[in-house]
Design an enzyme around this catalytic site. Structure first.
Site, PDB file in Angstrom:
ATOM      1  N   ALA A 154       4.920  -0.716   8.628  1.00 40.31           N
ATOM      2  CA  ALA A 154       3.858  -1.388   9.389  1.00 40.31           C
ATOM      3  C   ALA A 154       2.480  -0.955   8.907  1.00 40.31           C
ATOM      4  O   ALA A 154       1.566  -1.777   8.741  1.00 40.31           O
ATOM      5  CB  ALA A 154       4.022  -1.106  10.879  1.00 40.31           C
ATOM      6  N   TYR A 155       2.319   0.340   8.680  1.00 41.06           N
ATOM      7  CA  TYR A 155       1.036   0.865   8.209  1.00 41.06           C
ATOM      8  C   TYR A 155       0.722   0.347   6.806  1.00 41.06           C
ATOM      9  O   TYR A 155      -0.392  -0.131   6.539  1.00 41.06           O
ATOM     10  CB  TYR A 155       1.080   2.392   8.221  1.00 41.06           C
ATOM     11  CG  TYR A 155      -0.170   3.052   7.703  1.00 41.06           C
ATOM     12  CD1 TYR A 155      -1.350   3.000   8.443  1.00 41.06           C
ATOM     13  CD2 TYR A 155      -0.178   3.731   6.488  1.00 41.06           C
ATOM     14  CE1 TYR A 155      -2.513   3.613   7.979  1.00 41.06           C
ATOM     15  CE2 TYR A 155      -1.328   4.341   6.017  1.00 41.06           C
ATOM     16  CZ  TYR A 155      -2.493   4.277   6.764  1.00 41.06           C
ATOM     17  OH  TYR A 155      -3.636   4.876   6.289  1.00 41.06           O
TER      18      TYR A 155
END
Length: 246
Positions: A154-155
């Site tokens: 996600a990051y």
């Protein structure tokens, strides 16, 4: 290239702590006037301003949520009001939440993407409208996009968007003499990075590059200083500052 203005003026978002703070202090040492944008921690922002001014630098702090276009517009207004214009914008504001794709809380995904993607877009939108000729826009990305560590999906996805915004904005500013680049740090010893990691994990990550240490905030600020000043022929790039990690 030397600015036609008496003093270059830099906005640094996320400038109260970690890499952002090191960047603000380095650009101030380079002679730039600094506007430190912070989201909530006024004490740390004011400490950074104090450290800069004690070393004969010039800095102010301004609270702004980078994803709020009205707040970011006021931030740029303040820089222009106090210092007369804007030459450099460094967007280092960001948050990092880690978990596997299977288990990731989607509300947390939305919160992280609001800061890392929308925030980058909003700051760059104002920068594109207001940075003076001869200026530079620099966004903070991440090296984890290349090394693909589990729990970082996600990051890394949010930072992939940062790279895309930077590359395309560089082309959109054709004829303006404004460079746009991203800097992608490797593992760097900041509070954000160290939080929640045990000694074994930190030791392992410090050995992932051939220099065999974690990055320091100053390692990243050195690259930003180069892009924010003399590096007029580097444009539309993502610079990996990670000690040679692949």
């Amino acid at each position: 290239m030397e600015s036609i203005h008496k003093q270059r003026v830099a906005i640094v978002t996320g400038g109260s702590r970690g890499i952002g703070r090191a960047i603000a202090e380095r650009l101030a040492a380079d002679g730039q006037a600094i506007v430190i944008a912070y989201s909530s921690n006024s004490d740390e922002a004011n400490k950074t301003v104090q450290e800069i001014t004690e070393k004969k630098g010039c800095a102010i702090a301004f609270q702004a949520d980078v994803a709020d276009e009205a707040a970011v517009s006021r931030l740029f207004d303040k820089a222009e009001e106090v210092f007369g214009g804007i030459d450099v914008v460094v967007n280092s504001a960001g948050i990092m939440i880690l978990d596997t794709v299977a288990n990731f809380d989607l509300d947390k995904l939305d919160r992280m993407h609001r800061t890392n993607i929308r925030g980058t877009f909003v700051v760059n939108q104002q920068a594109a409208r207001r940075v003076r000729s001869g200026g530079a826009i620099i966004n903070l990305s991440t090296s984890v996009k290349k090394i693909a560590l589990p729990t970082y999906a996600a990051y890394a996805a949010s930072k992939g968007a940062v790279d895309a915004i930077s590359l395309i904005l560089a082309k959109e500013l054709r004829g303006r003499d404004i460079t746009v680049n991203a800097v992608a740090p490797g593992p760097t010893a900041t509070e954000l990075f160290l939080q929640g990691k045990d000694t074994e994990t930190i030791e392992h990550m410090s050995k992932m590059n051939p220099i065999e240490r974690l990055g320091r905030p100053e390692d990243i600020s050195e690259v930003v200083s180069f892009l924010a000043g003399p590096a007029r022929w580097i444009n539309g790039q993502t610079i990996y500052a990670n000690g040679g990690m692949v």
